[in-house]
Motif scaffolding. Structure first.
Motif, PDB file in Angstrom:
ATOM      1  N   HIS A  81       0.848  -1.193   0.000  1.00 49.43           N
ATOM      2  CA  HIS A  81       0.000   0.000   0.000  1.00 49.43           C
ATOM      3  C   HIS A  81       0.882   1.241   0.000  1.00 49.43           C
ATOM      4  O   HIS A  81       1.411   1.636   1.046  1.00 49.43           O
ATOM      5  CB  HIS A  81      -0.930  -0.011   1.219  1.00 49.43           C
ATOM      6  CG  HIS A  81      -1.778  -1.229   1.284  1.00 49.43           C
ATOM      7  ND1 HIS A  81      -2.972  -1.332   0.620  1.00 49.43           N
ATOM      8  CD2 HIS A  81      -1.577  -2.423   1.917  1.00 49.43           C
ATOM      9  CE1 HIS A  81      -3.489  -2.528   0.844  1.00 49.43           C
ATOM     10  NE2 HIS A  81      -2.660  -3.208   1.624  1.00 49.43           N
ATOM     11  N   ASP A  83       1.790   5.132  -0.071  1.00 50.53           N
ATOM     12  CA  ASP A  83       1.235   6.285   0.643  1.00 50.53           C
ATOM     13  C   ASP A  83       0.427   5.889   1.874  1.00 50.53           C
ATOM     14  O   ASP A  83      -0.385   6.672   2.361  1.00 50.53           O
ATOM     15  CB  ASP A  83       0.378   7.158  -0.280  1.00 50.53           C
ATOM     16  CG  ASP A  83       1.184   7.724  -1.438  1.00 50.53           C
ATOM     17  OD1 ASP A  83       2.364   8.065  -1.224  1.00 50.53           O
ATOM     18  OD2 ASP A  83       0.640   7.816  -2.550  1.00 50.53           O
ATOM     19  N   ALA A  84       0.629   4.685   2.396  1.00 48.77           N
ATOM     20  CA  ALA A  84      -0.070   4.243   3.606  1.00 48.77           C
ATOM     21  C   ALA A  84       0.919   3.879   4.709  1.00 48.77           C
ATOM     22  O   ALA A  84       0.572   3.187   5.653  1.00 48.77           O
ATOM     23  CB  ALA A  84      -0.985   3.061   3.303  1.00 48.77           C
ATOM     24  N   VAL A 102      -1.697   7.114  11.207  1.00 54.67           N
ATOM     25  CA  VAL A 102      -1.939   8.341  10.455  1.00 54.67           C
ATOM     26  C   VAL A 102      -0.701   8.736   9.657  1.00 54.67           C
ATOM     27  O   VAL A 102       0.428   8.423  10.024  1.00 54.67           O
ATOM     28  CB  VAL A 102      -2.349   9.512  11.378  1.00 54.67           C
ATOM     29  CG1 VAL A 102      -3.662   9.221  12.073  1.00 54.67           C
ATOM     30  CG2 VAL A 102      -1.278   9.845  12.389  1.00 54.67           C
ATOM     31  N   SER A 105      -1.746  11.299   4.103  1.00 52.23           N
ATOM     32  CA  SER A 105      -2.815  10.835   3.220  1.00 52.23           C
ATOM     33  C   SER A 105      -4.106  10.501   3.946  1.00 52.23           C
ATOM     34  O   SER A 105      -5.149  10.355   3.312  1.00 52.23           O
ATOM     35  CB  SER A 105      -2.354   9.602   2.439  1.00 52.23           C
ATOM     36  OG  SER A 105      -1.227   9.907   1.654  1.00 52.23           O
ATOM     37  N   GLY A 106      -4.049  10.311   5.263  1.00 50.89           N
ATOM     38  CA  GLY A 106      -5.261   9.977   5.993  1.00 50.89           C
ATOM     39  C   GLY A 106      -4.992   9.237   7.282  1.00 50.89           C
ATOM     40  O   GLY A 106      -3.852   9.081   7.714  1.00 50.89           O
ATOM     41  N   CYS A 107      -6.073   8.745   7.863  1.00 51.16           N
ATOM     42  CA  CYS A 107      -6.025   7.894   9.048  1.00 51.16           C
ATOM     43  C   CYS A 107      -6.501   6.523   8.587  1.00 51.16           C
ATOM     44  O   CYS A 107      -7.580   6.401   8.001  1.00 51.16           O
ATOM     45  CB  CYS A 107      -6.937   8.455  10.138  1.00 51.16           C
ATOM     46  SG  CYS A 107      -6.950   7.474  11.651  1.00 51.16           S
ATOM     47  N   PHE A 108      -5.714   5.501   8.840  1.00 54.07           N
ATOM     48  CA  PHE A 108      -5.972   4.172   8.307  1.00 54.07           C
ATOM     49  C   PHE A 108      -6.174   3.155   9.421  1.00 54.07           C
ATOM     50  O   PHE A 108      -5.667   3.323  10.530  1.00 54.07           O
ATOM     51  CB  PHE A 108      -4.792   3.713   7.440  1.00 54.07           C
ATOM     52  CG  PHE A 108      -4.514   4.599   6.270  1.00 54.07           C
ATOM     53  CD1 PHE A 108      -5.146   4.373   5.051  1.00 54.07           C
ATOM     54  CD2 PHE A 108      -3.633   5.658   6.366  1.00 54.07           C
ATOM     55  CE1 PHE A 108      -4.896   5.189   3.956  1.00 54.07           C
ATOM     56  CE2 PHE A 108      -3.380   6.487   5.280  1.00 54.07           C
ATOM     57  CZ  PHE A 108      -4.019   6.255   4.081  1.00 54.07           C
ATOM     58  N   ASN A 117      -9.312   3.523   4.807  1.00 55.58           N
ATOM     59  CA  ASN A 117      -8.968   4.916   5.068  1.00 55.58           C
ATOM     60  C   ASN A 117     -10.143   5.531   5.823  1.00 55.58           C
ATOM     61  O   ASN A 117     -11.208   5.763   5.248  1.00 55.58           O
ATOM     62  CB  ASN A 117      -8.693   5.673   3.763  1.00 55.58           C
ATOM     63  CG  ASN A 117      -8.232   7.086   4.010  1.00 55.58           C
ATOM     64  OD1 ASN A 117      -8.465   7.664   5.067  1.00 55.58           O
ATOM     65  ND2 ASN A 117      -7.569   7.664   3.025  1.00 55.58           N
ATOM     66  N   THR A 119     -10.558   8.451   6.982  1.00 55.73           N
ATOM     67  CA  THR A 119     -10.859   9.850   6.674  1.00 55.73           C
ATOM     68  C   THR A 119     -11.558  10.014   5.325  1.00 55.73           C
ATOM     69  O   THR A 119     -12.155  11.061   5.070  1.00 55.73           O
ATOM     70  CB  THR A 119      -9.578  10.710   6.671  1.00 55.73           C
ATOM     71  OG1 THR A 119      -8.644  10.152   5.742  1.00 55.73           O
ATOM     72  CG2 THR A 119      -8.963  10.776   8.047  1.00 55.73           C
ATOM     73  N   GLU A 120     -11.525   8.984   4.506  1.00 55.98           N
ATOM     74  CA  GLU A 120     -12.092   9.079   3.158  1.00 55.98           C
ATOM     75  C   GLU A 120     -13.578   9.432   3.203  1.00 55.98           C
ATOM     76  O   GLU A 120     -14.353   8.790   3.912  1.00 55.98           O
ATOM     77  CB  GLU A 120     -11.888   7.755   2.420  1.00 55.98           C
ATOM     78  CG  GLU A 120     -12.186   7.821   0.948  1.00 55.98           C
ATOM     79  CD  GLU A 120     -11.721   6.573   0.241  1.00 55.98           C
ATOM     80  OE1 GLU A 120     -10.975   6.701  -0.734  1.00 55.98           O
ATOM     81  OE2 GLU A 120     -12.098   5.460   0.688  1.00 55.98           O
ATOM     82  N   TRP A 128      -7.125  17.549   6.131  1.00 58.72           N
ATOM     83  CA  TRP A 128      -6.295  16.545   6.810  1.00 58.72           C
ATOM     84  C   TRP A 128      -4.815  16.858   6.665  1.00 58.72           C
ATOM     85  O   TRP A 128      -4.069  16.822   7.638  1.00 58.72           O
ATOM     86  CB  TRP A 128      -6.596  15.143   6.290  1.00 58.72           C
ATOM     87  CG  TRP A 128      -5.857  14.112   7.070  1.00 58.72           C
ATOM     88  CD1 TRP A 128      -4.705  13.480   6.712  1.00 58.72           C
ATOM     89  CD2 TRP A 128      -6.184  13.628   8.371  1.00 58.72           C
ATOM     90  NE1 TRP A 128      -4.288  12.634   7.703  1.00 58.72           N
ATOM     91  CE2 TRP A 128      -5.188  12.702   8.736  1.00 58.72           C
ATOM     92  CE3 TRP A 128      -7.217  13.887   9.258  1.00 58.72           C
ATOM     93  CZ2 TRP A 128      -5.202  12.031   9.947  1.00 58.72           C
ATOM     94  CZ3 TRP A 128      -7.224  13.217  10.477  1.00 58.72           C
ATOM     95  CH2 TRP A 128      -6.230  12.302  10.811  1.00 58.72           C
TER      96      TRP A 128
END
Length: 178
Positions: A81, A83-84, A102, A105-108, A117, A119-120, A128
């Motif tokens: 993955h 960017d994760a 986090v 790119s977000g909170c996973f 994700n 935050t998506e 974010w």
């Protein structure tokens, strides 16, 4: 995880940013130098943290996450993955529902089967990325509330403690809402 140490005093330790040294079955204190797993060596991305969840080893590098199936004798990279990843170990926490982390790119989260994700479609990417400064968010789990708390940076933790500044997002794992 980064440095291989040997018991031979004439041997110098060497750093391997992509290597995970494994102990043989039921020999938890033994780490033979030839018994290792390399996750995409030479990609210029070092391992930040390792977590086990649901017979998977989550290998967090700064830019990417690798999910390795460790249920059998041979490890298999199940998924990659981009960017994760996580730049810092404090950007990752464990919960009974799976790990949460986090980055810019977000909170996973990982539920044992899939990467989500959180935050998506809930927090805009620009909000974010402005909140998470240079990917240095701090994440923690509040067991009594089944919530994840995300601070914008380690400096934010100190500021919030000293000045009661509210620079935090709270994610409820039951309602799946921020």
């Amino acid at each position: 995880q980064d440095t291989l140490y040997t018991s031979d005093p004439t041997t110098h330790s060497k750093q391997y940013g992509d290597r995970i040294i494994k102990s043989p079955a039921r020999k938890y204190d033994v780490f033979p130098s030839e018994n290792f797993l390399e996750v995409i060596p030479g990609d210029g991305d070092e391992i930040v943290k390792l977590l086990e969840f649901s017979n998977r080893l989550l290998v967090f590098k700064q830019k990417s996450l690798y999910i390795v199936n460790i249920a059998e004798d041979t490890e298999i990279i199940e998924s990659t993955h981009k960017d994760a990843g996580a730049k810092y170990s404090y950007s990752i926490t464990e919960t009974p529902f799976g790990p949460v982390w986090v980055n810019e790119s977000g909170c996973f989260s990982f539920d044992g089967e899939k990467l989500i994700n959180l935050t998506e479609n809930k927090i805009s990417p620009s909000n974010w990325s402005n909140f998470i400064l240079d990917g240095s968010g701090v994440v923690g789990y509040i067991p009594s509330l089944k919530q994840v708390a995300v601070m914008s940076s380690p400096e934010g933790v100190a500021e919030a403690s000293a000045n009661s500044i509210n620079n935090i997002y709270i994610y409820d794992l039951i309602t799946q809402s921020w």
